[in-house]
Design a protein around this motif. Sequence first.
Motif, PDB file in Angstrom:
ATOM      1  N   GLU A   1      -8.194   8.171  -1.689  1.00 19.04           N
ATOM      2  CA  GLU A   1      -8.354   7.819  -0.271  1.00 19.04           C
ATOM      3  C   GLU A   1      -7.385   6.776  -0.045  1.00 19.04           C
ATOM      4  O   GLU A   1      -7.522   5.692  -0.673  1.00 19.04           O
ATOM      5  N   ASP A   2      -6.526   6.951   0.924  1.00 18.92           N
ATOM      6  CA  ASP A   2      -5.814   5.817   1.449  1.00 18.92           C
ATOM      7  C   ASP A   2      -6.538   5.268   2.517  1.00 18.92           C
ATOM      8  O   ASP A   2      -6.498   5.752   3.841  1.00 18.92           O
ATOM      9  N   LEU A   3      -7.012   4.215   2.302  1.00 18.60           N
ATOM     10  CA  LEU A   3      -7.758   3.412   3.291  1.00 18.60           C
ATOM     11  C   LEU A   3      -6.951   2.676   4.518  1.00 18.60           C
ATOM     12  O   LEU A   3      -7.680   1.970   5.350  1.00 18.60           O
TER      13      LEU A   3
ATOM     14  N   THR B   1      -7.103   7.089   9.405  1.00 26.99           N
ATOM     15  CA  THR B   1      -6.137   7.299  10.602  1.00 26.99           C
ATOM     16  C   THR B   1      -6.322   5.693  11.262  1.00 26.99           C
ATOM     17  O   THR B   1      -6.757   5.473  12.173  1.00 26.99           O
ATOM     18  N   SER B   2      -5.718   4.727  10.562  1.00 27.00           N
ATOM     19  CA  SER B   2      -6.020   3.520  10.741  1.00 27.00           C
ATOM     20  C   SER B   2      -5.153   2.850  12.306  1.00 27.00           C
ATOM     21  O   SER B   2      -5.901   2.209  12.798  1.00 27.00           O
ATOM     22  N   ASN B   3      -4.145   3.445  12.784  1.00 24.58           N
ATOM     23  CA  ASN B   3      -3.338   3.070  13.879  1.00 24.58           C
ATOM     24  C   ASN B   3      -3.679   3.953  15.102  1.00 24.58           C
ATOM     25  O   ASN B   3      -2.825   3.584  15.973  1.00 24.58           O
TER      26      ASN B   3
ATOM     27  N   PHE C   1      -5.392   0.334  -0.652  1.00 20.95           N
ATOM     28  CA  PHE C   1      -5.366  -0.552   0.497  1.00 20.95           C
ATOM     29  C   PHE C   1      -4.341  -1.474   0.347  1.00 20.95           C
ATOM     30  O   PHE C   1      -4.045  -1.921  -0.702  1.00 20.95           O
ATOM     31  N   SER C   2      -4.139  -2.151   1.559  1.00 18.73           N
ATOM     32  CA  SER C   2      -3.045  -3.363   1.577  1.00 18.73           C
ATOM     33  C   SER C   2      -3.845  -4.546   1.384  1.00 18.73           C
ATOM     34  O   SER C   2      -5.083  -4.919   1.647  1.00 18.73           O
ATOM     35  N   GLY C   3      -2.992  -5.404   0.860  1.00 20.84           N
ATOM     36  CA  GLY C   3      -3.537  -6.776   0.364  1.00 20.84           C
ATOM     37  C   GLY C   3      -3.428  -7.724   1.669  1.00 20.84           C
ATOM     38  O   GLY C   3      -4.049  -8.742   1.893  1.00 20.84           O
ATOM     39  N   ASP C   4      -2.520  -7.403   2.655  1.00 23.54           N
ATOM     40  CA  ASP C   4      -2.371  -8.374   3.752  1.00 23.54           C
ATOM     41  C   ASP C   4      -2.418  -7.854   5.147  1.00 23.54           C
ATOM     42  O   ASP C   4      -1.990  -8.230   5.961  1.00 23.54           O
ATOM     43  N   LYS C   5      -3.417  -6.807   5.291  1.00 24.35           N
ATOM     44  CA  LYS C   5      -4.213  -6.509   6.497  1.00 24.35           C
ATOM     45  C   LYS C   5      -5.495  -7.157   6.680  1.00 24.35           C
ATOM     46  O   LYS C   5      -5.466  -8.476   6.508  1.00 24.35           O
ATOM     47  N   LEU C   6      -6.431  -6.461   6.757  1.00 22.77           N
ATOM     48  CA  LEU C   6      -7.785  -7.145   7.172  1.00 22.77           C
ATOM     49  C   LEU C   6      -8.165  -7.767   5.875  1.00 22.77           C
ATOM     50  O   LEU C   6      -9.068  -8.850   5.919  1.00 22.77           O
TER      51      LEU C   6
ATOM     52  N   ASN D   1       0.860  -1.071   0.001  1.00 23.63           N
ATOM     53  CA  ASN D   1      -0.082   0.101   0.023  1.00 23.63           C
ATOM     54  C   ASN D   1       0.815   1.317   0.118  1.00 23.63           C
ATOM     55  O   ASN D   1       0.372   2.260  -0.343  1.00 23.63           O
ATOM     56  N   ALA D   2       1.883   1.265   0.597  1.00 24.46           N
ATOM     57  CA  ALA D   2       2.851   2.353   0.657  1.00 24.46           C
ATOM     58  C   ALA D   2       3.353   2.740  -0.996  1.00 24.46           C
ATOM     59  O   ALA D   2       3.024   3.839  -1.282  1.00 24.46           O
ATOM     60  N   ALA D   3       3.485   1.762  -1.807  1.00 27.19           N
ATOM     61  CA  ALA D   3       3.643   1.911  -3.029  1.00 27.19           C
ATOM     62  C   ALA D   3       2.519   2.293  -3.697  1.00 27.19           C
ATOM     63  O   ALA D   3       2.503   3.112  -4.966  1.00 27.19           O
TER      64      ALA D   3
HETATM   65  C1  LIG Z   1      -0.845  -0.016   6.602  1.00 31.49           C
HETATM   66  C2  LIG Z   1      -1.087   1.517   6.021  1.00 31.49           C
HETATM   67  C3  LIG Z   1      -0.206   1.885   4.774  1.00 31.49           C
HETATM   68  C4  LIG Z   1       0.777   1.049   4.187  1.00 31.49           C
HETATM   69  O1  LIG Z   1       0.563  -0.393   3.926  1.00 31.49           O
HETATM   70  P1  LIG Z   1       1.598  -1.345   3.358  1.00 31.49           P
HETATM   71  O2  LIG Z   1       0.602  -2.135   2.824  1.00 31.49           O
HETATM   72  O3  LIG Z   1       2.043  -1.743   4.935  1.00 31.49           O
HETATM   73  O4  LIG Z   1       2.473  -0.800   2.698  1.00 31.49           O
HETATM   74  C5  LIG Z   1      -0.525   3.000   4.309  1.00 31.49           C
HETATM   75  N1  LIG Z   1      -1.529   3.870   4.826  1.00 31.49           N
HETATM   76  C6  LIG Z   1      -2.068   3.534   5.813  1.00 31.49           C
HETATM   77  C7  LIG Z   1      -3.086   4.587   6.477  1.00 31.49           C
HETATM   78  C8  LIG Z   1      -2.112   2.310   6.411  1.00 31.49           C
HETATM   79  O5  LIG Z   1      -2.809   1.820   7.489  1.00 31.49           O
END
Ligand SMILES: *Cc1c(COP(=O)(O)O)cnc(C)c1O
Length: 465
Positions: free
Chosen positions: A258-260, A228-230, A292-297, A154-156
């Motif tokens: 949107e960065d989810l 603000t995921s974390n 969004f990320s593939g390896d989170k939720l 997701n950073a990429a």
């Molecule tokens: C986790 C996260 C990222 C980065 O995602 P990765 O898949 O770990 O690179 C970027 N933005 C937000 C808001 C995140 O929670």
Amino acid sequence: MNKNELYRDIPKVDVLLESEAVAGLIGQYGRSLVMEAIREQTERLRRFIRETEDETAARAELAGLTRSIAAYLKTLRQPRVRKVINGTGTILHTNLGRAPISRDQAQKLAEIVTGYSNLEYDLEGACRGERYAHFEGLLCRLTGAEAAMVVNNNAAAVLLTLSTLARGGEVIVSRGELVEIGGKFRIPDVCQQSGAALREVGTTNKTHFSDYQQALTDETKAILKVHTSNYRIVGFTESVDASELAGLAHERGLPMIEDLGSGVLVDLEKYGLTHEPTVQESIRAGIDVVCFSGDKLLGGPQAGIIVGRKEYIQRMKRHPLTRALRVDKFTVTALELVLLEYLDPDRVARNIPALRMLSETEQSIRERAERLRELLKQSCHSADIDLRPCQSQVGGGSLPMERLPSCGVSIWPWAMSTQALERRMLDMPVPIVPRVADDHILLDMRTVDSEDLPVIAEMLGEVLG
Ligand SMILES: *Cc1c(COP(=O)(O)O)cnc(C)c1O
């Protein structure tokens, strides 16, 4: 002690090579590695003799030479990336590889990657295809978006999105959403890297619609909303809905991004958790590009998924960075398999391990804890073994406030400290990563697979028997 005599007793290389034990090692590891091991271990032995005054110890080392050669080779050939047992209860543990995929998915993956595949080949047209084509339709169907692509993480995805859509101009972000996540992903830094200038608006706790309105200039290239995921800002707060911002962006012909973060496809409330914004909601709210990320939720492989309007996604697919950030056949294959599970919402929580662990009831975890306790009582006779209620975390920078009631097996060793036991557990053939809580070792059973119970009992039995 007579050191010269000891040096003389070190067997010569050719003598070692003729011995049955070493010949067996050549069969197993090949000649050149065995030669290296002999050189290294005889050199180590010489050093030992030079530095010691204890003849018995030196004789013991000498007698153990073949064994130390075998041990050297074994360590050398053992993969450093290994299976571990996650006793921490943190489901998406970034240090432990985040979301696991299921055995069924892994078997299908093995079939694809051990041979050739149509990764970039269009079988219908008998011509070159696109690696995103395999899951683009599926992602669109699941999220309601027009187009989709996938990059390394997701950073990429955020970097590529901003580089493509906002480079050389400004991107507006609320001061309450300047997120840092683990591994030094920081919104201001990613923005800078993309060549877009960050235009911060509002304050940490409150950002109003008018703040965005007033920040719009001829330089503005996009509006960005970051989940603000974390962390959570609570109390006297205000933020602007994505749909309102999308309206504002569209009045000016600008993309709303949107960065989810985690990006879920199912409503977690179904499993008794706090609502986490879904990708579908963002698309419905009119967001043009959602990443969004593939390896989170989502519970798949490491990947950065980008969905949204076709015109923007097309530009990203053609961007030079895309080649540098592209996903390989392992990711493409695993991601498609995981996404396919979402076609059946009733079974998705059973077939995706991360969702299964997330939605498992306390009662069901307790049953597994009881089984482990019984096994441990049989194998470990020098420790107190008990059940303890505990709380699991989601991890991976998702749902930071959520605590899931769980059940742990606590181990209190009689003849060593908890720190010493923790060390021993990390050194086991299958390392066990526990939680250490008020002088107990605790295995939160939410993240421990029932298949692993016998091996846990056996390994702990060797230490606490
Ligand atoms: C986790 C996260 C990222 C980065 O995602 P990765 O898949 O770990 O690179 C970027 N933005 C937000 C808001 C995140 O929670």
